[in-house]
Scaffold this motif. Structure first.
Motif, PDB file in Angstrom:
ATOM      1  N   LEU A  82       0.832  -1.207   0.000  1.00 48.81           N
ATOM      2  CA  LEU A  82       0.000   0.000   0.000  1.00 48.81           C
ATOM      3  C   LEU A  82       0.864   1.255   0.000  1.00 48.81           C
ATOM      4  N   ILE A  83       2.021   1.182   0.690  1.00 51.86           N
ATOM      5  CA  ILE A  83       2.938   2.325   0.657  1.00 51.86           C
ATOM      6  C   ILE A  83       3.458   2.514  -0.768  1.00 51.86           C
ATOM      7  N   TYR A  85       1.969   1.603  -3.443  1.00 46.58           N
ATOM      8  CA  TYR A  85       0.825   2.061  -4.235  1.00 46.58           C
ATOM      9  C   TYR A  85       0.664   3.578  -4.132  1.00 46.58           C
ATOM     10  N   SER A  86       0.862   4.101  -2.888  1.00 49.61           N
ATOM     11  CA  SER A  86       0.730   5.544  -2.682  1.00 49.61           C
ATOM     12  C   SER A  86       1.703   6.319  -3.565  1.00 49.61           C
ATOM     13  N   TYR A  87       2.932   5.777  -3.677  1.00 52.02           N
ATOM     14  CA  TYR A  87       3.931   6.473  -4.497  1.00 52.02           C
ATOM     15  C   TYR A  87       3.675   6.259  -5.989  1.00 52.02           C
ATOM     16  N   LEU A  89       0.771   5.647  -7.706  1.00 50.46           N
ATOM     17  CA  LEU A  89      -0.502   6.022  -8.338  1.00 50.46           C
ATOM     18  C   LEU A  89      -0.358   7.195  -9.308  1.00 50.46           C
ATOM     19  N   LYS A  90       0.400   8.198  -8.935  1.00 54.59           N
ATOM     20  CA  LYS A  90       0.491   9.377  -9.794  1.00 54.59           C
ATOM     21  C   LYS A  90       1.341   9.120 -11.049  1.00 54.59           C
ATOM     22  N   PHE A  94      -3.522   4.464 -12.889  1.00 55.34           N
ATOM     23  CA  PHE A  94      -4.386   3.670 -12.011  1.00 55.34           C
ATOM     24  C   PHE A  94      -4.316   2.179 -12.293  1.00 55.34           C
ATOM     25  N   THR A  98      -3.138  -0.798  -9.407  1.00 61.09           N
ATOM     26  CA  THR A  98      -4.349  -1.306  -8.773  1.00 61.09           C
ATOM     27  C   THR A  98      -4.485  -2.807  -8.988  1.00 61.09           C
ATOM     28  N   VAL A 101      -1.826  -4.528  -6.670  1.00 61.61           N
ATOM     29  CA  VAL A 101      -2.081  -4.448  -5.228  1.00 61.61           C
ATOM     30  C   VAL A 101      -3.388  -5.144  -4.857  1.00 61.61           C
ATOM     31  N   ALA A 102      -4.453  -4.924  -5.660  1.00 61.87           N
ATOM     32  CA  ALA A 102      -5.730  -5.569  -5.344  1.00 61.87           C
ATOM     33  C   ALA A 102      -5.570  -7.087  -5.426  1.00 61.87           C
ATOM     34  N   LEU A 127     -13.220  -0.848 -11.574  1.00 60.78           N
ATOM     35  CA  LEU A 127     -13.219   0.415 -10.827  1.00 60.78           C
ATOM     36  C   LEU A 127     -12.796   1.571 -11.713  1.00 60.78           C
ATOM     37  N   LEU A 137     -14.353  11.010 -12.612  1.00 60.46           N
ATOM     38  CA  LEU A 137     -13.202  11.523 -11.869  1.00 60.46           C
ATOM     39  C   LEU A 137     -12.020  11.697 -12.805  1.00 60.46           C
ATOM     40  N   LEU A 139      -8.893  10.763 -13.501  1.00 60.16           N
ATOM     41  CA  LEU A 139      -7.940   9.732 -13.113  1.00 60.16           C
ATOM     42  C   LEU A 139      -7.192   9.308 -14.361  1.00 60.16           C
TER      43      LEU A 139
ATOM     44  N   PRO B 395     -10.179  -6.025  -1.148  1.00 59.09           N
ATOM     45  CA  PRO B 395      -9.304  -5.245  -2.039  1.00 59.09           C
ATOM     46  C   PRO B 395     -10.078  -4.113  -2.709  1.00 59.09           C
ATOM     47  N   MET B 399      -9.120  -0.117  -2.571  1.00 55.90           N
ATOM     48  CA  MET B 399      -8.841   0.690  -3.754  1.00 55.90           C
ATOM     49  C   MET B 399      -9.792   1.886  -3.830  1.00 55.90           C
ATOM     50  N   TYR B 406      -7.328  10.160  -3.037  1.00 60.99           N
ATOM     51  CA  TYR B 406      -6.422  10.693  -4.058  1.00 60.99           C
ATOM     52  C   TYR B 406      -7.128  11.723  -4.930  1.00 60.99           C
ATOM     53  N   TYR B 412       0.251  12.254  -2.798  1.00 54.90           N
ATOM     54  CA  TYR B 412       0.704  10.929  -2.385  1.00 54.90           C
ATOM     55  C   TYR B 412       0.903  10.886  -0.885  1.00 54.90           C
ATOM     56  N   LEU B 415      -2.060   9.715   0.905  1.00 52.98           N
ATOM     57  CA  LEU B 415      -2.235   8.268   0.792  1.00 52.98           C
ATOM     58  C   LEU B 415      -1.359   7.540   1.801  1.00 52.98           C
ATOM     59  N   LEU B 416      -0.124   8.051   1.975  1.00 49.24           N
ATOM     60  CA  LEU B 416       0.755   7.454   2.988  1.00 49.24           C
ATOM     61  C   LEU B 416       0.122   7.585   4.375  1.00 49.24           C
ATOM     62  N   VAL B 419      -2.431   4.918   4.904  1.00 53.96           N
ATOM     63  CA  VAL B 419      -1.819   3.649   5.300  1.00 53.96           C
ATOM     64  C   VAL B 419      -1.430   3.710   6.779  1.00 53.96           C
TER      65      VAL B 419
END
Lengths: 148, 501
Positions: A82-83, A85-87, A89-90, A94, A98, A101-102, A127, A137, A139, B395, B399, B406, B412, B415-416, B419
């Protein structure tokens, strides 16, 4: 020494609260001042937290049943994913992060590789369609410069 | 009476096709969210908030959508309580005590219908109560100065642990965590950054939506990983659903009593829905006595907590709308909704934005009828939803949570933080430390500090000013009693534990 969890948590709480108080004493005063100031309330709250931490050390509850070995590892892996994923995503968009991780989280909940892979891909596409085309959105689906 | 003209205005807003459409969608989504094991009203609404805002709805529309999701989730929660023995949130626990035994005896359909009707009675009476009580309370709230508000926040935090927590120190600690997090960012009075540790991302403070999504939704995922989704199996079969008119008629007084008691419990700041369902269940249990068969599938044991729970949900809106102090975890989430919409709850809300308040009350009344229609004849559709495997559901929830945050902040770093709050929520819940006070602390921290500082400006630093009026003194005394009393009462009021197979 039994009931370690509560005692350790109480100790950590006290340490964090002390750091918080130290940090609060460093707050710069401004020319706009009021009788209470910026420091007092945070310090009061942190002192109450220290007292609560002390109570947890002196009167701990029964030990919670922590997960062991593999399960703990699964949770740690999920947190790491998840960490990441946070970095990701941008810059990466998507769809790919996704799906990965999913799928991985699905696998951690129920270890069936093919099911997890399908769940990951399905959730990612499903999604994306929902967010992008139905809810509208902003995205980006793919890495920058690859459309979508 | 002006309440009727106000309600007429509210219905005018609520009956516009667009608002009506949103209310129906909200009820449907809410029931699904409530029915899904692992999602309850608070985390369900939490993950919907960021998405709703990115849709760009106006204040009334967003509020109608989210509150009908909230009401819907309160209805839907009983489905997983009764059929799976999994309460969606704390207040739903009481419904499992008799609902699940009833379902195991082959009366799952009856239990679902009775609890649906009980929810309807509770929620309807509470919404009517809200329409009458809230304007009255808002007139009293005009007399609230900063000292009174500070005392009120103190009361909310000290009763929040109440009887729904097992350890007062842990409940208080959770409030402190929330308040400590709330202080991070720019000082509202002086405009200087504080407690950011030099991190630029923390200058704006920690967004409460980030905390809510992390603590309520993401932490749940870790619990599912721990249990490997084993709890998701459908334990009982649901055959034909018929309406058990006799049982409904026999529980009419139970429903009415429970609605009134639940509403009162909900109105108390900080007490909320858990207290409502707990008190009503215990009341009906003692009225029925040994012969009532409570805990073994008593019909009244299903009707009472559901009526109480839903009445408390409505009642909790009273202090939330008039004073800005939520009465429960889910109303805390709704307060977050209002704050994100830039609507400041409080007495002025009723005079400045009557369209929002009365539109909301009217659409809650409509939602109730929609929900009754959805939850009694169409309950089988929602039961199908229980069969979604957790390995897909969780999951998906993760998401959706991430994308919601987001698309709201585009950062970001947030998002951290999600978590981080997820891990924090997991550890806190493992240690039996409640997470709702953390949210309340983050939501109310700045307002609480500001009321204290304003009070001290008014009194020129004299701390006895906090006891200056009878209202503030009374509230502070109530806060101290509310914190200490459960320590002694706990010996007599033991919480019933979950039924195990």
């Amino acid at each position: 020494m039994t009931r370690l969890t509560d005692r350790i948590f109480g100790l950590v709480t006290i340490l964090v609260a002390f750091m918080y108080i130290m940090s609060a004493t460093q707050i710069q005063a401004s020319f706009l001042s009021d009788p209470v100031g910026s420091k007092t309330f945070p310090i009061i709250v942190a002192v109450v937290a220290v007292i609560c931490g002390g109570v947890m050390i002196l009167r701990p509850d029964a030990e919670p049943d922590w997960p062991e070995g593999y399960t703990l590892l699964s949770i740690a892996i999920s947190v790491a994913l998840l960490i990441g994923y946070s970095y990701a995503l941008k810059p990466v968009g998507f769809l790919i992060p996704t799906a990965v991780v999913a799928g991985a989280i699905s696998y951690q909940i129920s270890p069936r590789p093919r099911f997890a892979a399908l769940a990951g891909i399905g959730l990612s596409i499903g999604l994306f369609v929902l967010f992008k085309f139905i809810l509208g959105l902003g995205l980006s689906g793919l890495p920058k410069g690859m459309g979508l | 009476m002006d309440i009727f003209s106000n309600l007429a205005m509210g219905f005018e807003i609520a009956f516009s096709p667009w608002t009506l459409f949103l209310a129906v969608i909200g009820c449907f989504l809410g029931t699904i969210i409530g029915a899904l094991p692992g999602l309850g009203p608070s985390n369900g609404v939490a993950i919907m908030i960021p998405l709703t805002f990115t849709l760009g709805l106006d204040a009334t529309a967003a509020l109608v959508l989210l509150t009908s999701i909230y009401y819907g989730a309160m209805y839907g929660g009983r489905i997983s309580s009764i059929l799976l023995n999994i309460p969606g949130d704390e207040p739903a626990l009481m419904t499992t005590l008799d609902g699940y035994p009833m379902a195991k005896q082959g009366r799952a359909g009856d239990a679902l219908v009775i609890s649906g009707v009980a929810s309807f009675v509770g929620a309807l009476l509470a919404t009517i109560g809200l329409a009458f009580l809230a304007p009255m309370l808002s007139r009293i709230a005009y007399q609230f100065g900063p000292a009174e508000y500070f005392a009120l926040y103190l009361l909310a935090f000290s009763t929040l642990g109440g009887i729904s927590s097992n350890n007062q120190a842990k409940a208080a600690l959770a409030s402190c965590f929330g308040l400590m997090i709330a202080m991070i960012g720019l000082d509202p009075n002086s405009g200087m950054p504080r407690l950011t540790g030099g991190n630029l991302h923390l200058m704006d403070g920690v967004d409460f939506l980030v905390a809510i999504v992390g603590l309520f939704a993401v932490s749940e995922v870790f619990f599912f990983i721990e249990s490997h989704g084993k709890s998701g199996a459908l334990g009982v079969k649901l055959d034909k659903v018929t309406v058990p008119w006799r049982d409904i008629w026999e529980t009419k007084w139970t429903m009415l009593r429970s609605s009134v008691l639940g509403f009162i419990a909900g109105v108390l700041p900080g007490a909320g829905a858990s207290l409502g369902s707990f008190l009503t269940y215990m009341m009906e249990k003692s009225i029925a006595g040994e012969k009532g068969g409570f805990g073994k599938g008593a019909v009244k044991g299903v009707a009472a907590p559901e009526a109480g729970n839903n009445a408390a949900a409505g009642g909790a809106l009273v202090p939330m709308l008039t004073l800005g102090v939520p009465g429960s975890g889910t109303t805390a989430v709704l307060l977050a909704v209002l704050m994100t919409l830039n609507i400041t709850p409080g007495p002025t809300l009723f005079t400045d934005r009557p369209d929002v308040v009365w539109g909301l009350i009217a659409s809650l009344l409509i939602s109730n009828f929609v929900l009754l229609a959805m939850n009694v004849p169409m309950v089988k559709i929602f039961v199908k939803i229980l069969q979604v495997p957790p390995a897909v559901l969780m999951p998906g929830v993760t998401m959706i949570s991430f994308v919601g945050i987001y698309s709201l902040t585009g950062s970001y770093f947030d998002l951290l933080l999600v978590v981080g709050f997820g891990v924090m929520g997991y550890v806190l819940r493992k240690l039996d430390i409640p997470t709702v006070p953390v949210i309340m602390g983050i939501l109310l921290g700045n307002a609480m500090e500001k009321s204290l500082r304003d009070a001290m400006v008014l009194s020129d630093g004299d701390w006895t000013y906090l006891f200056g009026s009878s209202i503030s003194t009374g509230l502070i005394v109530a806060a101290v009693l509310g914190f200490i009393a459960p320590i002694f009462l706990r010996r007599f009021l033991t919480k019933p534990q979950r039924v195990s197979d």
